[in-house]
Motif scaffolding. Structure first.
Motif, PDB file in Angstrom:
ATOM      1  N   THR A   1      -2.384   8.487  -2.236  1.00  0.00           N
ATOM      2  CA  THR A   1      -1.408   8.689  -3.308  1.00  0.00           C
ATOM      3  C   THR A   1      -0.775   7.371  -3.725  1.00  0.00           C
ATOM      4  OG1 THR A   1      -0.935  10.911  -2.500  1.00  0.00           O
ATOM      5  CG2 THR A   1       0.708   9.920  -3.944  1.00  0.00           C
ATOM      6  N   TYR A   2      -0.438   6.535  -2.750  1.00  0.00           N
ATOM      7  CA  TYR A   2       0.171   5.243  -3.035  1.00  0.00           C
ATOM      8  C   TYR A   2      -0.809   4.308  -3.738  1.00  0.00           C
ATOM      9  CZ  TYR A   2       1.998   0.544  -2.211  1.00  0.00           C
ATOM     10  OH  TYR A   2       2.430  -0.751  -2.382  1.00  0.00           O
ATOM     11  N   GLY A   3      -2.036   4.264  -3.274  1.00  0.00           N
ATOM     12  CA  GLY A   3      -2.979   3.254  -3.740  1.00  0.00           C
ATOM     13  C   GLY A   3      -3.764   3.608  -4.977  1.00  0.00           C
ATOM     14  N   TYR A   4      -3.814   4.893  -5.345  1.00  0.00           N
ATOM     15  CA  TYR A   4      -4.646   5.296  -6.474  1.00  0.00           C
ATOM     16  C   TYR A   4      -4.304   4.556  -7.767  1.00  0.00           C
ATOM     17  CZ  TYR A   4      -6.404   8.078 -10.342  1.00  0.00           C
ATOM     18  OH  TYR A   4      -6.984   8.470 -11.514  1.00  0.00           O
ATOM     19  N   PRO A   5      -3.030   4.458  -8.179  1.00  0.00           N
ATOM     20  CA  PRO A   5      -2.744   3.751  -9.436  1.00  0.00           C
ATOM     21  C   PRO A   5      -3.183   2.290  -9.405  1.00  0.00           C
ATOM     22  CG  PRO A   5      -0.877   5.102  -8.778  1.00  0.00           C
ATOM     23  CD  PRO A   5      -1.809   5.063  -7.608  1.00  0.00           C
TER      24      PRO A   5
ATOM     25  N   TYR B   1       0.753  -2.113 -10.568  1.00  0.00           N
ATOM     26  CA  TYR B   1       1.249  -0.870  -9.991  1.00  0.00           C
ATOM     27  C   TYR B   1       1.641   0.126 -11.086  1.00  0.00           C
ATOM     28  CZ  TYR B   1       1.013  -3.374  -5.619  1.00  0.00           C
ATOM     29  OH  TYR B   1       0.536  -4.074  -4.527  1.00  0.00           O
ATOM     30  N   THR B   2       1.253  -0.181 -12.318  1.00  0.00           N
ATOM     31  CA  THR B   2       1.423   0.642 -13.524  1.00  0.00           C
ATOM     32  C   THR B   2       2.876   0.796 -13.950  1.00  0.00           C
ATOM     33  OG1 THR B   2       1.397   2.837 -12.426  1.00  0.00           O
ATOM     34  CG2 THR B   2      -0.738   1.879 -13.016  1.00  0.00           C
TER      35      THR B   2
ATOM     36  N   VAL C   1       0.827  10.449 -13.089  1.00  0.00           N
ATOM     37  CA  VAL C   1       0.806   9.850 -14.415  1.00  0.00           C
ATOM     38  C   VAL C   1      -0.390   8.922 -14.568  1.00  0.00           C
ATOM     39  CG1 VAL C   1       2.059   8.363 -16.031  1.00  0.00           C
ATOM     40  CG2 VAL C   1       3.290  10.071 -14.696  1.00  0.00           C
ATOM     41  N   ALA C   2      -0.731   8.193 -13.519  1.00  0.00           N
ATOM     42  CA  ALA C   2      -1.880   7.295 -13.595  1.00  0.00           C
ATOM     43  C   ALA C   2      -3.155   8.049 -13.920  1.00  0.00           C
ATOM     44  CB  ALA C   2      -2.045   6.535 -12.277  1.00  0.00           C
TER      45      ALA C   2
END
Length: 480
Positions: free
Chosen positions: A59-63, A146-147, A341-342
């Motif tokens: 979850t943290y790294g996907y964006p 990090y978007t 959102v990403a």
């Protein structure tokens, strides 16, 4: 949008029909594993804890990894195309709006023309220049890896006068650029997304004439496109799964050092070998590595439905409309929402620049479907979307793309004239598969099947930002 804590099981049955809301990834699945950890402190790790931490890592790294994936694809061409791809520090400029046959991106807008670039600030500032824009709305959004939005250049923030802006990496600012306003980025890698408002074909030509005067000048001068250059096909890049995802995340965190606010989470993730330059192979036994890999893959498979469910639930609560949360584009430590959102719309603006409510259901909570109903949306006199720039209402089919129709109309709004008003000053939009018989309404053609609506507010006013103004309900009528 507010994420749902509890949702009736019946809602899940209809998720498959809410296509085009966008894929997302989140949340670890369930499963079991066995084996003791390896390395210092790893003996305290249990399969359940490894599974939970690996899911949080996804979850943290996907964006971040999605940002890098898009960057690798976009910069793999030899020269700019009109689809968002260009070598580093060069603009890719759209030739026009997308149409029903375009399948490049989900939910393309037909309000603004895009100017997109991937910046590398490692050798010094890149100077963004634009001409005087008059009354035409435009914006350049600068996104970090990090978007999160770093800054804006445009009508709302820096004004319409001609401008020069030196986009500078804080760690290596390089020489000062005379006559240019400085925009400091904490990151070397920046995604620049320009949007320029346009209307019909003639107005698009006028907008493109201005856009051709947008320039990016890196140290050493502007790169010239060789005569006759063909961009070529962008390469295909996919996100890795399992342990490869966690290894890729460790490398990405080295290239893009995480902000200090992420330190508490990264301390927890370090125990499973996730962090700048880390790898699970050094922290986990083979059995626990298998647990971590499975958790990542389950997270990747589970989040698309989770993101769609959150949007659908909010739409049902909001008379058909799901409104993004106020921290969109400035997520802080809200990693779950950032991941949603990403996946739904990578590169989202902050609400202060643009708001994008989505209608998936009518006011009674039923999914929108042109085969069974027509729909009416009424903006009472003085209750049109409150904006400083423009607003629009666009229809997309079940797959999230524009749908061909006999009058070649895909949106209505202030930038899509003529906008018809009733004698009482109200604006009524009829969304239906057949042309309405009543006068003084704006017809937005619908397919004879599922669809969704996107409302866009460019430079929204305070009433929209605070929630004092909300979109009017989507009223279902018998199909004509």
């Amino acid at each position: 949008m507010r994420r749902a804590r509890r949702i009736a099981p019946a809602v899940a049955v209809v998720l498959a029909s809410v296509a085009g809301v966008g894929p997302a990834r989140a949340g670890p699945g369930t499963g079991a594993g066995a084996g003791a950890g390896a390395g210092a402190g790893a003996g305290a790790l249990t399969p359940a804890r490894v599974q939970a931490l690996a899911g949080r890592a996804y979850t943290y790294g996907y964006p971040l990894l999605e940002f890098e994936r898009v960057r690798r694809i976009a910069t793999s061409v030899r020269c700019p195309d009109a689809l968002g791809d260009a070598p580093l520090n060069m603009f890719s400029t759209a030739a026009g709006f997308a149409g029903p046959s375009n399948r490049t991106v989900v939910a393309p807008n037909v309000d603004t023309l895009y100017s997109i670039a991937q910046l590398d600030l490692g050798r010094g500032p890149v100077v963004l220049s634009h001409p005087a824009m008059g009354r035409r709305y435009f914006v350049f959004e600068l996104l970090d890896p990090y978007t999160n939005v770093i800054a804006y250049v445009g009508s709302r923030t820096t004004g319409a006068a001609a401008g020069r802006f030196a986009i500078t990496w804080s760690a290596h600012p390089g020489r000062r650029v005379r006559g240019a306003r400085v925009i400091r980025s904490p990151y070397r890698r920046v995604w620049l997304i320009g949007r320029t408002l346009a209307g019909g074909r003639a107005d698009q030509r006028r907008a493109l004439a201005l856009m051709r005067r947008y320039t990016l000048t890196p140290p050493g001068g502007r790169r010239r496109v060789p005569a006759g250059c063909r961009p070529g096909r962008p390469r295909t890049v996919t996100l890795p799964g399992g342990l490869a995802f966690l290894r890729a995340l460790g490398s990405a965190l080295v290239r893009n050092p995480p902000p200090r606010r992420d330190a508490p989470l990264l301390r927890a993730l370090r125990s499973v070998g996730v962090g700048p330059g880390s790898t699970p192979a050094r922290a986990l036994s083979p059995a626990l590595r298998a647990v971590a890999a499975g958790a990542v893959d389950r997270a990747a498979a589970a989040l698309p439905a989770a993101a769609r469910l959150a949007v659908l639930h909010e739409a049902q609560r909001g008379h058909g409309w799901a409104i993004p949360e106020r921290n969109t584009g400035d997520y802080g430590t809200d990693y779950a929402y950032r991941a949603e959102v990403a996946a739904v719309g990578l590169g989202a603006n902050t609400p202060a620049e643009a708001m994008y409510p989505i209608a998936l259901t009518d006011s009674g909570g039923a999914l929108l479907d042109g085969a069974t109903h027509s729909y009416e949306i009424t903006f009472a006199r003085g209750q049109a979307p409150p904006v400083r720039a423009a607003w629009s209402l666009t229809l997309y089919g079940a797959s999230g793309f524009l749908v061909a129709n006999p009058i070649d109309r895909y949106a209505v709004g202030s930038s899509h004239p003529p906008l018809v008003r009733r004698p009482d000053g109200s604006t009524v939009v009829v969304v239906s598969a057949r042309r309405p018989g009543e006068p003084n309404v704006n017809w937005l053609p619908a397919p004879a099947g599922p669809f969704r609506l996107n409302l866009r507010l460019y430079a929204p006013r305070r009433a929209a930002l605070t929630g004092r103004w909300r979109p009017p309900p989507v009223i279902a009528l018998p199909a004509s």
